[in-house]
Design a protein around this motif. Structure first.
Motif, PDB file in Angstrom:
ATOM      1  N   ALA A   1      12.468  17.913  92.477  1.00 17.88           N
ATOM      2  CA  ALA A   1      12.036  17.731  93.864  1.00 17.88           C
ATOM      3  C   ALA A   1      13.102  18.245  94.833  1.00 17.88           C
ATOM      4  O   ALA A   1      12.787  18.663  95.946  1.00 17.88           O
ATOM      5  CB  ALA A   1      11.726  16.259  94.139  1.00 17.88           C
ATOM      6  N   GLU A   2      14.351  18.233  94.391  1.00 19.25           N
ATOM      7  CA  GLU A   2      15.452  18.723  95.215  1.00 19.25           C
ATOM      8  C   GLU A   2      15.787  20.187  94.918  1.00 19.25           C
ATOM      9  O   GLU A   2      16.814  20.696  95.367  1.00 19.25           O
ATOM     10  CB  GLU A   2      16.662  17.815  95.052  1.00 19.25           C
ATOM     11  CG  GLU A   2      16.379  16.417  95.592  1.00 19.25           C
ATOM     12  CD  GLU A   2      17.602  15.537  95.707  1.00 19.25           C
ATOM     13  OE1 GLU A   2      18.694  16.066  95.994  1.00 19.25           O
ATOM     14  OE2 GLU A   2      17.459  14.329  95.516  1.00 19.25           O
ATOM     15  N   GLY A   3      14.910  20.853  94.123  1.00 18.75           N
ATOM     16  CA  GLY A   3      15.026  22.292  93.940  1.00 18.75           C
ATOM     17  C   GLY A   3      15.821  22.782  92.743  1.00 18.75           C
ATOM     18  O   GLY A   3      16.054  23.980  92.598  1.00 18.75           O
ATOM     19  N   VAL A   4      16.247  21.877  91.862  1.00 23.78           N
ATOM     20  CA  VAL A   4      17.032  22.284  90.697  1.00 23.78           C
ATOM     21  C   VAL A   4      16.210  22.055  89.425  1.00 23.78           C
ATOM     22  O   VAL A   4      15.613  20.999  89.254  1.00 23.78           O
ATOM     23  CB  VAL A   4      18.372  21.509  90.620  1.00 23.78           C
ATOM     24  CG1 VAL A   4      19.141  21.857  89.355  1.00 23.78           C
ATOM     25  CG2 VAL A   4      19.217  21.805  91.858  1.00 23.78           C
ATOM     26  N   VAL A   5      16.200  23.061  88.555  1.00 29.72           N
ATOM     27  CA  VAL A   5      15.529  22.953  87.255  1.00 29.72           C
ATOM     28  C   VAL A   5      16.579  23.095  86.164  1.00 29.72           C
ATOM     29  O   VAL A   5      17.677  23.590  86.396  1.00 29.72           O
ATOM     30  CB  VAL A   5      14.409  24.003  87.096  1.00 29.72           C
ATOM     31  CG1 VAL A   5      13.290  23.761  88.087  1.00 29.72           C
ATOM     32  CG2 VAL A   5      14.952  25.410  87.213  1.00 29.72           C
ATOM     33  N   SER A   6      16.213  22.654  84.970  1.00 29.66           N
ATOM     34  CA  SER A   6      17.158  22.681  83.849  1.00 29.66           C
ATOM     35  C   SER A   6      16.462  23.228  82.596  1.00 29.66           C
ATOM     36  O   SER A   6      16.093  22.474  81.696  1.00 29.66           O
ATOM     37  CB  SER A   6      17.689  21.268  83.599  1.00 29.66           C
ATOM     38  OG  SER A   6      18.643  21.277  82.568  1.00 29.66           O
ATOM     39  N   PRO A   7      16.287  24.546  82.527  1.00 29.81           N
ATOM     40  CA  PRO A   7      15.587  25.125  81.393  1.00 29.81           C
ATOM     41  C   PRO A   7      16.409  25.064  80.094  1.00 29.81           C
ATOM     42  O   PRO A   7      17.637  24.981  80.128  1.00 29.81           O
ATOM     43  CB  PRO A   7      15.360  26.575  81.812  1.00 29.81           C
ATOM     44  CG  PRO A   7      16.442  26.859  82.789  1.00 29.81           C
ATOM     45  CD  PRO A   7      16.705  25.556  83.495  1.00 29.81           C
ATOM     46  N   VAL A   8      15.680  25.102  78.990  1.00 25.76           N
ATOM     47  CA  VAL A   8      16.299  25.140  77.671  1.00 25.76           C
ATOM     48  C   VAL A   8      16.865  26.535  77.431  1.00 25.76           C
ATOM     49  O   VAL A   8      16.175  27.535  77.608  1.00 25.76           O
ATOM     50  CB  VAL A   8      15.266  24.791  76.570  1.00 25.76           C
ATOM     51  CG1 VAL A   8      15.882  24.941  75.182  1.00 25.76           C
ATOM     52  CG2 VAL A   8      14.722  23.391  76.773  1.00 25.76           C
ATOM     53  N   VAL A   9      18.123  26.577  77.015  1.00 30.04           N
ATOM     54  CA  VAL A   9      18.779  27.841  76.672  1.00 30.04           C
ATOM     55  C   VAL A   9      18.707  28.060  75.162  1.00 30.04           C
ATOM     56  O   VAL A   9      18.508  29.174  74.689  1.00 30.04           O
ATOM     57  CB  VAL A   9      20.248  27.836  77.151  1.00 30.04           C
ATOM     58  CG1 VAL A   9      20.989  29.078  76.685  1.00 30.04           C
ATOM     59  CG2 VAL A   9      20.311  27.705  78.664  1.00 30.04           C
ATOM     60  N   SER A  10      18.875  26.970  74.402  1.00 31.13           N
ATOM     61  CA  SER A  10      18.773  27.059  72.942  1.00 31.13           C
ATOM     62  C   SER A  10      18.402  25.699  72.381  1.00 31.13           C
ATOM     63  O   SER A  10      18.613  24.665  73.018  1.00 31.13           O
ATOM     64  CB  SER A  10      20.090  27.544  72.315  1.00 31.13           C
ATOM     65  OG  SER A  10      21.103  26.571  72.482  1.00 31.13           O
ATOM     66  N   VAL A  11      17.840  25.729  71.181  1.00 32.15           N
ATOM     67  CA  VAL A  11      17.465  24.496  70.499  1.00 32.15           C
ATOM     68  C   VAL A  11      17.640  24.709  68.997  1.00 32.15           C
ATOM     69  O   VAL A  11      17.427  25.815  68.482  1.00 32.15           O
ATOM     70  CB  VAL A  11      16.012  24.066  70.855  1.00 32.15           C
ATOM     71  CG1 VAL A  11      14.993  25.026  70.310  1.00 32.15           C
ATOM     72  CG2 VAL A  11      15.731  22.662  70.415  1.00 32.15           C
TER      73      VAL A  11
ATOM     74  N   PHE B   1      21.482  24.952  84.592  1.00 30.49           N
ATOM     75  CA  PHE B   1      20.947  24.446  85.851  1.00 30.49           C
ATOM     76  C   PHE B   1      20.712  25.626  86.778  1.00 30.49           C
ATOM     77  O   PHE B   1      21.592  26.467  86.964  1.00 30.49           O
ATOM     78  CB  PHE B   1      21.917  23.445  86.487  1.00 30.49           C
ATOM     79  CG  PHE B   1      22.242  22.296  85.575  1.00 30.49           C
ATOM     80  CD1 PHE B   1      21.338  21.259  85.402  1.00 30.49           C
ATOM     81  CD2 PHE B   1      23.425  22.274  84.867  1.00 30.49           C
ATOM     82  CE1 PHE B   1      21.616  20.209  84.539  1.00 30.49           C
ATOM     83  CE2 PHE B   1      23.728  21.227  84.001  1.00 30.49           C
ATOM     84  CZ  PHE B   1      22.811  20.200  83.839  1.00 30.49           C
ATOM     85  N   LEU B   2      19.497  25.691  87.346  1.00 27.62           N
ATOM     86  CA  LEU B   2      19.131  26.788  88.231  1.00 27.62           C
ATOM     87  C   LEU B   2      18.556  26.247  89.532  1.00 27.62           C
ATOM     88  O   LEU B   2      17.840  25.249  89.542  1.00 27.62           O
ATOM     89  CB  LEU B   2      18.068  27.686  87.581  1.00 27.62           C
ATOM     90  CG  LEU B   2      18.386  28.357  86.251  1.00 27.62           C
ATOM     91  CD1 LEU B   2      17.153  29.106  85.738  1.00 27.62           C
ATOM     92  CD2 LEU B   2      19.574  29.284  86.377  1.00 27.62           C
ATOM     93  N   GLU B   3      18.858  26.957  90.605  1.00 28.31           N
ATOM     94  CA  GLU B   3      18.245  26.684  91.901  1.00 28.31           C
ATOM     95  C   GLU B   3      17.804  28.032  92.458  1.00 28.31           C
ATOM     96  O   GLU B   3      18.612  28.959  92.561  1.00 28.31           O
ATOM     97  CB  GLU B   3      19.239  26.005  92.840  1.00 28.31           C
ATOM     98  CG  GLU B   3      18.608  25.540  94.132  1.00 28.31           C
ATOM     99  CD  GLU B   3      19.523  24.633  94.940  1.00 28.31           C
ATOM    100  OE1 GLU B   3      18.985  23.824  95.708  1.00 28.31           O
ATOM    101  OE2 GLU B   3      20.761  24.719  94.802  1.00 28.31           O
ATOM    102  N   ASN B   4      16.524  28.132  92.766  1.00 27.74           N
ATOM    103  CA  ASN B   4      15.946  29.413  93.217  1.00 27.74           C
ATOM    104  C   ASN B   4      16.210  30.537  92.215  1.00 27.74           C
ATOM    105  O   ASN B   4      16.493  31.675  92.591  1.00 27.74           O
ATOM    106  CB  ASN B   4      16.479  29.798  94.604  1.00 27.74           C
ATOM    107  CG  ASN B   4      16.089  28.792  95.657  1.00 27.74           C
ATOM    108  OD1 ASN B   4      14.960  28.307  95.675  1.00 27.74           O
ATOM    109  ND2 ASN B   4      17.027  28.455  96.528  1.00 27.74           N
ATOM    110  N   GLY B   5      16.165  30.179  90.924  1.00 28.70           N
ATOM    111  CA  GLY B   5      16.328  31.180  89.874  1.00 28.70           C
ATOM    112  C   GLY B   5      17.759  31.606  89.610  1.00 28.70           C
ATOM    113  O   GLY B   5      18.003  32.478  88.787  1.00 28.70           O
TER     114      GLY B   5
END
Length: 133
Positions: free
Chosen positions: A50-60, A110-114
């Motif tokens: 909601a505050e604009g930050v996403v946390s995609p998976v880099v590896s698993v 961690f990404l904000e606006n890509g």
């Protein structure tokens, strides 16, 4: 801060024709446990997004040690192996009773606006909590 393990009860649809939990579901279980872990930290992924930050998976990475089946209750312990301002590495220990059924690891950025964003700068309170666990 003490974080309680997450419990996932295996659903019928999560099993294959042999009655064994399909291996791909463990990745979903990790996500469920990770979301619960963040909620317990008092700063859920929903708030972060909601505050604009996403946390995609880099590896698993998963190591399957024993099969699970319908109605098994999998206890998932989530721990932070390493955290930097730009990345976090979670480790997961999944048990049924006292028997380890899967160990796993996931790395996230961690990404904000890509673009990469420093968690320490963007959410210093959360970063301090994670470092303190």
């Amino acid at each position: 801060m003490h974080v309680k393990p997450y419990i996932h009860e295996v659903k019928y649809y999560e099993c294959d024709r042999m009655g064994i939990t399909h291996h791909s579901n463990y990745i979903r279980f990790m996500e469920e446990a990770r979301v619960d872990w963040m909620d317990q930290m008092g700063f859920g992924f929903d708030r972060m997004e909601a505050e604009g930050v996403v946390s995609p998976v880099v590896s698993v990475d998963c190591v399957y040690k024993r099969t699970t089946t319908f109605k098994d209750r999998i206890e998932i312990i989530v721990e932070v192996e390493k955290t930097t301002p730009l990345k976090i590495v979670f480790v997961y220990t999944m048990r049924v009773g006292s028997e380890v059924v899967c160990t796993a690891q996931s790395t996230h950025c961690f990404l904000e606006n890509g673009r990469p964003v420093s968690l320490a700068t963007r959410f210093p309170e959360l970063f301090a909590r994670i470092k303190g666990v």
